[in-house]
Write a protein that holds these residues in place. Structure first.
Motif, PDB file in Angstrom:
ATOM      1  N   VAL A 213      47.411 -78.374  28.096  1.00 42.17           N
ATOM      2  CA  VAL A 213      47.865 -79.617  27.471  1.00 42.17           C
ATOM      3  C   VAL A 213      48.130 -80.664  28.540  1.00 42.17           C
ATOM      4  N   THR A 214      48.712 -80.248  29.658  1.00 42.26           N
ATOM      5  CA  THR A 214      48.919 -81.176  30.771  1.00 42.26           C
ATOM      6  C   THR A 214      47.581 -81.590  31.365  1.00 42.26           C
ATOM      7  N   ARG A 215      46.645 -80.667  31.458  1.00 41.40           N
ATOM      8  CA  ARG A 215      45.283 -80.984  31.911  1.00 41.40           C
ATOM      9  C   ARG A 215      44.689 -82.087  31.046  1.00 41.40           C
ATOM     10  N   ALA A 216      44.829 -81.935  29.727  1.00 42.31           N
ATOM     11  CA  ALA A 216      44.261 -82.925  28.811  1.00 42.31           C
ATOM     12  C   ALA A 216      44.905 -84.292  28.998  1.00 42.31           C
ATOM     13  N   LEU A 217      46.222 -84.314  29.208  1.00 38.48           N
ATOM     14  CA  LEU A 217      46.895 -85.598  29.422  1.00 38.48           C
ATOM     15  C   LEU A 217      46.452 -86.227  30.734  1.00 38.48           C
ATOM     16  N   ALA A 218      46.319 -85.429  31.788  1.00 35.14           N
ATOM     17  CA  ALA A 218      45.869 -85.975  33.071  1.00 35.14           C
ATOM     18  C   ALA A 218      44.472 -86.573  32.942  1.00 35.14           C
ATOM     19  N   ILE A 219      43.579 -85.864  32.240  1.00 30.58           N
ATOM     20  CA  ILE A 219      42.224 -86.370  32.051  1.00 30.58           C
ATOM     21  C   ILE A 219      42.240 -87.662  31.230  1.00 30.58           C
ATOM     22  N   ALA A 220      42.984 -87.643  30.121  1.00 34.43           N
ATOM     23  CA  ALA A 220      43.027 -88.819  29.244  1.00 34.43           C
ATOM     24  C   ALA A 220      43.612 -90.029  29.957  1.00 34.43           C
ATOM     25  N   ALA A 221      44.686 -89.827  30.712  1.00 32.91           N
ATOM     26  CA  ALA A 221      45.317 -90.946  31.407  1.00 32.91           C
ATOM     27  C   ALA A 221      44.401 -91.497  32.493  1.00 32.91           C
ATOM     28  N   ALA A 222      43.696 -90.611  33.200  1.00 36.79           N
ATOM     29  CA  ALA A 222      42.769 -91.060  34.249  1.00 36.79           C
ATOM     30  C   ALA A 222      41.612 -91.846  33.646  1.00 36.79           C
ATOM     31  N   GLN A 223      41.013 -91.326  32.586  1.00 34.67           N
ATOM     32  CA  GLN A 223      39.892 -92.020  31.960  1.00 34.67           C
ATOM     33  C   GLN A 223      40.330 -93.340  31.346  1.00 34.67           C
ATOM     34  N   ASP A 224      41.525 -93.366  30.780  1.00 30.57           N
ATOM     35  CA  ASP A 224      42.046 -94.593  30.184  1.00 30.57           C
ATOM     36  C   ASP A 224      42.195 -95.695  31.237  1.00 30.57           C
ATOM     37  N   ALA A 225      42.422 -95.270  32.493  1.00 31.11           N
ATOM     38  CA  ALA A 225      42.575 -96.229  33.594  1.00 31.11           C
ATOM     39  C   ALA A 225      41.261 -96.542  34.288  1.00 31.11           C
ATOM     40  N   GLY A 226      40.147 -95.995  33.768  1.00 31.16           N
ATOM     41  CA  GLY A 226      38.833 -96.308  34.319  1.00 31.16           C
ATOM     42  C   GLY A 226      38.318 -95.332  35.354  1.00 31.16           C
ATOM     43  N   LEU A 227      39.042 -94.239  35.611  1.00 32.67           N
ATOM     44  CA  LEU A 227      38.564 -93.231  36.552  1.00 32.67           C
ATOM     45  C   LEU A 227      37.539 -92.329  35.865  1.00 32.67           C
ATOM     46  N   THR A 228      36.593 -91.820  36.632  1.00 31.62           N
ATOM     47  CA  THR A 228      35.564 -90.944  36.091  1.00 31.62           C
ATOM     48  C   THR A 228      35.995 -89.491  36.248  1.00 31.62           C
ATOM     49  N   VAL A 229      35.964 -88.749  35.140  1.00 36.77           N
ATOM     50  CA  VAL A 229      36.311 -87.327  35.147  1.00 36.77           C
ATOM     51  C   VAL A 229      35.154 -86.554  34.526  1.00 36.77           C
ATOM     52  N   THR A 230      34.620 -85.587  35.260  1.00 39.03           N
ATOM     53  CA  THR A 230      33.562 -84.737  34.731  1.00 39.03           C
ATOM     54  C   THR A 230      34.063 -83.300  34.644  1.00 39.03           C
ATOM     55  N   GLU A 231      33.426 -82.515  33.763  1.00 38.30           N
ATOM     56  CA  GLU A 231      33.793 -81.121  33.567  1.00 38.30           C
ATOM     57  C   GLU A 231      32.554 -80.247  33.711  1.00 38.30           C
ATOM     58  N   GLY A 232      32.719 -79.088  34.322  1.00 41.86           N
ATOM     59  CA  GLY A 232      31.598 -78.175  34.502  1.00 41.86           C
ATOM     60  C   GLY A 232      31.910 -77.149  35.568  1.00 41.86           C
ATOM     61  N   PRO A 233      30.934 -76.296  35.899  1.00 40.41           N
ATOM     62  CA  PRO A 233      31.157 -75.244  36.890  1.00 40.41           C
ATOM     63  C   PRO A 233      31.620 -75.824  38.235  1.00 40.41           C
ATOM     64  N   LEU A 234      32.490 -75.073  38.898  1.00 38.18           N
ATOM     65  CA  LEU A 234      32.975 -75.471  40.213  1.00 38.18           C
ATOM     66  C   LEU A 234      32.609 -74.379  41.215  1.00 38.18           C
ATOM     67  N   GLU A 235      31.548 -74.621  41.958  1.00 38.66           N
ATOM     68  CA  GLU A 235      31.068 -73.641  42.923  1.00 38.66           C
ATOM     69  C   GLU A 235      31.834 -73.764  44.239  1.00 38.66           C
ATOM     70  N   ASP A 236      31.665 -72.736  45.098  1.00 37.89           N
ATOM     71  CA  ASP A 236      32.343 -72.712  46.388  1.00 37.89           C
ATOM     72  C   ASP A 236      32.073 -73.975  47.192  1.00 37.89           C
ATOM     73  N   ALA A 237      30.814 -74.382  47.262  1.00 39.35           N
ATOM     74  CA  ALA A 237      30.446 -75.524  48.087  1.00 39.35           C
ATOM     75  C   ALA A 237      31.142 -76.798  47.615  1.00 39.35           C
ATOM     76  N   ARG A 238      31.228 -76.968  46.309  1.00 36.85           N
ATOM     77  CA  ARG A 238      31.861 -78.168  45.775  1.00 36.85           C
ATOM     78  C   ARG A 238      33.363 -78.164  46.046  1.00 36.85           C
ATOM     79  N   LEU A 239      33.989 -77.006  45.944  1.00 37.75           N
ATOM     80  CA  LEU A 239      35.414 -76.907  46.240  1.00 37.75           C
ATOM     81  C   LEU A 239      35.668 -77.215  47.710  1.00 37.75           C
ATOM     82  N   ARG A 240      34.866 -76.629  48.583  1.00 33.56           N
ATOM     83  CA  ARG A 240      35.073 -76.795  50.029  1.00 33.56           C
ATOM     84  C   ARG A 240      34.781 -78.222  50.490  1.00 33.56           C
ATOM     85  N   ALA A 241      33.920 -78.927  49.758  1.00 30.52           N
ATOM     86  CA  ALA A 241      33.543 -80.289  50.157  1.00 30.52           C
ATOM     87  C   ALA A 241      34.474 -81.350  49.573  1.00 30.52           C
TER      88      ALA A 241
END
Length: 302
Positions: A213-241
């Motif tokens: 529920v907190t995740r959803a609020l963080a996403i909604a508040a960020a998008q409402d302010a014009g920030l881009t939020v994407t969802e999908g797999p998070l691989e090692d390389a993406r985490l490390r970068a």
């Protein structure tokens, strides 16, 4: 003696240290239960409607009946909070077990679910954590979410998280990450996970994580302010970068991560996007309180 909290079990309210469930309860014996944790602001449950919706979805996936209406559960929470200390916020764990009965793993017939509500003082998460950030462990063990339990189910089986956090704490970290069954990164033991790269926010998709529920609020508040939020797999390389990493939960709210294992994240300090999300989240909490609603969608439309 310090105040430990309260518990409501089978219609009876008692100090937490005196409350009990029968030893034959399947939630105790088999982890045959689900729950949801709700925090209070101003001693009132926050986004309770969304939490109860998620509790019912968890229960449905486990073929577990929740025979109490939202109004009945809310009345229980009101009873628990009626004499709650005025100077403390609470964390409410609303738990539904399958009750007693059955032989071995066989389901009881009929099933008589049990409702349990635990209320404990809101942990005082160090404010320095939001200012300086925390370290998150990447356990060497293959700690993965249980593939047998759907990702959206908040069941009482947290053994993978318990063991992963033990290892991370031994390394001086405050949280630990878990992998999804496919080997990508899913979430922390009691938190959702976000990474930032080139100003864009990314988080593992709901097919692999508990949809916080907190995740959803963080996403909604960020998008409402014009920030881009994407969802999908998070691989090692993406985490490390990642330039920035942060976690969210009802108890922690939004906390920057400045170290993954032994490696610093970005410059080893909370980044600008994370700091902005912290402010947007706080503003979102205020907007929801002012609206007097128990559901996120009534303030932040999709």
């Amino acid at each position: 003696m310090s105040f430990a909290g309260l518990a409501w079990v089978d219609g009876r309210l008692a100090p937490l240290e005196h409350a009990c469930v029968p030893i034959t309860d399947r939630g105790f014996l088999l982890g045959d239960s689900c729950f949801d944790s709700v925090r209070t602001y101003g001693r009132r449950p926050f986004l309770l409607g969304d939490h109860l919706d998620r509790l019912r979805k968890s229960a449905a996936a486990l073929y577990l009946e929740v025979p109490w209406s939202d109004a009945e559960i809310t009345a229980v929470l009101d009873e628990v909070l009626a004499d709650w200390p005025a100077d403390r916020e609470a964390v409410l764990r609303i738990m539904v077990t399958r009750g007693d009965g059955g032989h071995g793993l066989m389901l009881p017939d009929p099933q008589v679910p049990r409702l349990v509500v635990l209320a404990q003082p809101q942990p005082r998460w160090p404010e320095r954590a939001r200012v300086d950030g925390i370290g998150v462990g990447l356990p060497a063990g293959a700690f993965k979410k249980d593939a047998a339990v759907p990702a959206h189910v908040k069941s009482s089986n947290y053994l993978a998280g318990v063991l992963a956090l033990r290892e991370a704490r031994a390394q001086g970290a405050s949280e630990a990450l878990l992998r999804a069954p496919d080997g990508t990164w899913a979430e922390a033991t009691t938190s959702n996970l976000f990474v930032v790269r080139d100003g864009l926010i990314h988080t593992p998709g709901v097919e692999h994580v508990l949809p916080g529920v907190t995740r959803a609020l963080a996403i909604a508040a960020a998008q409402d302010a014009g920030l881009t939020v994407t969802e999908g797999p998070l691989e090692d390389a993406r985490l490390r970068a990642a330039d920035e990493v942060f976690i969210t939960s009802s108890v922690k709210e939004v906390v920057p991560v400045v170290r993954l294992g032994t490696d610093p994240v970005g410059g080893g300090r909370p980044g600008p996007v994370t700091q902005r999300v912290i402010g947007l989240f706080s503003d979102g909490v205020r907007r929801i309180q002012e609206a007097g609603t128990s559901r996120l969608a009534e303030v932040f439309s999709a």
